[in-house]
Design a protein around this motif. Structure first.
Motif, PDB file in Angstrom:
ATOM      1  N   SER A 140       0.854  -1.178   0.000  1.00 59.68           N
ATOM      2  CA  SER A 140       0.000   0.000   0.000  1.00 59.68           C
ATOM      3  C   SER A 140       0.895   1.234   0.000  1.00 59.68           C
ATOM      4  O   SER A 140       1.936   1.254   0.659  1.00 59.68           O
ATOM      5  CB  SER A 140      -0.894   0.005   1.241  1.00 59.68           C
ATOM      6  N   SER A 141       0.501   2.259  -0.745  1.00 61.11           N
ATOM      7  CA  SER A 141       1.349   3.448  -0.837  1.00 61.11           C
ATOM      8  C   SER A 141       1.591   4.086   0.524  1.00 61.11           C
ATOM      9  O   SER A 141       2.636   4.698   0.746  1.00 61.11           O
ATOM     10  CB  SER A 141       0.724   4.473  -1.793  1.00 61.11           C
ATOM     11  N   ASN A 142       0.624   3.961   1.444  1.00 58.72           N
ATOM     12  CA  ASN A 142       0.847   4.592   2.750  1.00 58.72           C
ATOM     13  C   ASN A 142       1.926   3.889   3.561  1.00 58.72           C
ATOM     14  O   ASN A 142       2.393   4.404   4.566  1.00 58.72           O
ATOM     15  CB  ASN A 142      -0.460   4.703   3.551  1.00 58.72           C
ATOM     16  N   VAL A 143       2.334   2.681   3.120  1.00 58.62           N
ATOM     17  CA  VAL A 143       3.462   2.008   3.750  1.00 58.62           C
ATOM     18  C   VAL A 143       4.778   2.595   3.257  1.00 58.62           C
ATOM     19  O   VAL A 143       5.771   2.629   3.979  1.00 58.62           O
ATOM     20  CB  VAL A 143       3.406   0.486   3.463  1.00 58.62           C
ATOM     21  N   LEU A 144       4.772   3.098   2.012  1.00 57.43           N
ATOM     22  CA  LEU A 144       6.001   3.556   1.384  1.00 57.43           C
ATOM     23  C   LEU A 144       6.146   5.069   1.325  1.00 57.43           C
ATOM     24  O   LEU A 144       7.260   5.587   1.340  1.00 57.43           O
ATOM     25  CB  LEU A 144       6.096   2.996  -0.045  1.00 57.43           C
ATOM     26  N   ARG A 187      -1.091   2.042  -4.549  1.00 59.70           N
ATOM     27  CA  ARG A 187      -0.217   0.918  -4.240  1.00 59.70           C
ATOM     28  C   ARG A 187       0.979   0.866  -5.187  1.00 59.70           C
ATOM     29  O   ARG A 187       0.964   1.471  -6.257  1.00 59.70           O
ATOM     30  CB  ARG A 187      -1.004  -0.399  -4.342  1.00 59.70           C
ATOM     31  N   VAL A 188       1.994   0.133  -4.763  1.00 59.04           N
ATOM     32  CA  VAL A 188       3.133  -0.202  -5.617  1.00 59.04           C
ATOM     33  C   VAL A 188       3.239  -1.720  -5.631  1.00 59.04           C
ATOM     34  O   VAL A 188       3.209  -2.368  -4.581  1.00 59.04           O
ATOM     35  CB  VAL A 188       4.445   0.420  -5.103  1.00 59.04           C
ATOM     36  N   GLU A 189       3.349  -2.280  -6.822  1.00 55.63           N
ATOM     37  CA  GLU A 189       3.437  -3.725  -6.956  1.00 55.63           C
ATOM     38  C   GLU A 189       4.774  -4.129  -7.574  1.00 55.63           C
ATOM     39  O   GLU A 189       5.291  -3.451  -8.467  1.00 55.63           O
ATOM     40  CB  GLU A 189       2.294  -4.261  -7.824  1.00 55.63           C
ATOM     41  N   PHE A 190       5.300  -5.244  -7.096  1.00 58.43           N
ATOM     42  CA  PHE A 190       6.506  -5.838  -7.644  1.00 58.43           C
ATOM     43  C   PHE A 190       6.097  -7.145  -8.321  1.00 58.43           C
ATOM     44  O   PHE A 190       5.557  -8.041  -7.662  1.00 58.43           O
ATOM     45  CB  PHE A 190       7.519  -6.148  -6.539  1.00 58.43           C
ATOM     46  N   LEU A 191       6.347  -7.261  -9.615  1.00 57.51           N
ATOM     47  CA  LEU A 191       6.062  -8.491 -10.332  1.00 57.51           C
ATOM     48  C   LEU A 191       7.385  -9.230 -10.520  1.00 57.51           C
ATOM     49  O   LEU A 191       8.293  -8.745 -11.197  1.00 57.51           O
ATOM     50  CB  LEU A 191       5.429  -8.204 -11.693  1.00 57.51           C
ATOM     51  N   ILE A 192       7.508 -10.378  -9.927  1.00 56.88           N
ATOM     52  CA  ILE A 192       8.751 -11.134  -9.943  1.00 56.88           C
ATOM     53  C   ILE A 192       8.568 -12.346 -10.856  1.00 56.88           C
ATOM     54  O   ILE A 192       7.696 -13.190 -10.623  1.00 56.88           O
ATOM     55  CB  ILE A 192       9.136 -11.582  -8.519  1.00 56.88           C
ATOM     56  N   THR A 193       9.383 -12.418 -11.898  1.00 57.70           N
ATOM     57  CA  THR A 193       9.292 -13.511 -12.863  1.00 57.70           C
ATOM     58  C   THR A 193      10.679 -14.094 -13.134  1.00 57.70           C
ATOM     59  O   THR A 193      11.699 -13.459 -12.847  1.00 57.70           O
ATOM     60  CB  THR A 193       8.678 -13.030 -14.193  1.00 57.70           C
ATOM     61  N   ALA A 194      10.713 -15.278 -13.710  1.00 58.72           N
ATOM     62  CA  ALA A 194      11.981 -15.935 -14.019  1.00 58.72           C
ATOM     63  C   ALA A 194      12.707 -15.197 -15.139  1.00 58.72           C
ATOM     64  O   ALA A 194      12.088 -14.797 -16.129  1.00 58.72           O
ATOM     65  CB  ALA A 194      11.723 -17.377 -14.435  1.00 58.72           C
TER      66      ALA A 194
END
Length: 223
Positions: free
Chosen positions: A102-106, A202-209
């Motif tokens: 959540s953006s309020n975390v960052l 929000r900020v999302e991290f998409l982690i892929t191979a």
């Protein structure tokens, strides 16, 4: 009419795919989704679902037995992130991982400057990302629908860029990082409620191979 038919086919295909995978574990879903997904299908599904993480991860999927091996590796990484970074929402999707803050975390309100607490959380995430170097990371910024569309777009890009810069400055190779801002265009939650708007910021991290993990996973299947 043609567009309606195409959309109907995509939605029906997606529904059949995910319903058929309902009894699978996350690793098996990685193989099944990748086998029928591909970049074009992933982009379409992500758009229809309003979920850029889902679309991007499906688009990057290998599928089959190799995808199942990748999924197993992602299971382990996701579990470590969830344990180490309790302020993040961690979700296994296909052959990848979505980490949502959540953006309020960052950030402070209406700000793209990382807070002190943000750096503590990101340091925890960076530690795990460095343990698993054979992954690519897409950092996505999102906002709610309040304010002008152009302002929200700029804010989302600035926040995603700030986070990406922090990752790079703390040891994550720039080759692993992609940055995107979606503004208010991809809400996951209801923008008609304050709680929903808060979650859409929000900020999302998409982690892929990455290619190395894909190649090594393919070799494991051959063995």
């Amino acid at each position: 009419m043609k567009r309606i038919r195409i959309s109907a086919v995509v939605i029906l295909s997606s529904a059949l795919l995910f319903s058929s995978c309902a009894s699978f574990n996350k690793t098996q879903k990685g193989g099944a989704i990748g086998a029928v997904g591909g970049g074009a299908m992933g982009a379409i599904i992500g758009k229809v679902a309003g979920n850029t993480g889902l679309g991007a991860i499906i688009g990057a999927a290998v599928g089959g037995a190799t995808g199942a091996v990748i999924g197993h590796k992602m299971d382990k990484q996701a579990a470590e992130i969830a344990k180490t970074v309790p302020d993040a929402k961690v979700e296994r999707v296909g052959e990848g991982i979505v980490v949502e803050f959540s953006s309020n975390v960052l950030f402070g309100f209406d700000s793209s400057n990382l807070s002190a607490d943000a750096k503590v959380n990101l340091d925890k995430l960076v530690k795990i990302l460095n343990v698993y170097p054979d992954t690519d990371i897409e950092v996505q910024g999102h906002t709610d629908s309040k304010g002008s569309q152009s302002y929200n777009q700029s804010l989302s890009e600035n926040r995603a860029g700030e986070v990406s810069g922090y990752l790079f400055n703390n040891g994550i190779s720039n080759n692993r990082i992609r940055t995107k801002g979606f503004g208010e265009n991809m809400p996951k939650y209801d923008n008609n409620t304050e709680n929903g708007r808060s979650q859409n910021r929000r900020v999302e991290f998409l982690i892929t191979a990455n290619e190395k993990m894909k190649t090594e996973s393919e070799k494991e299947v051959v063995k």
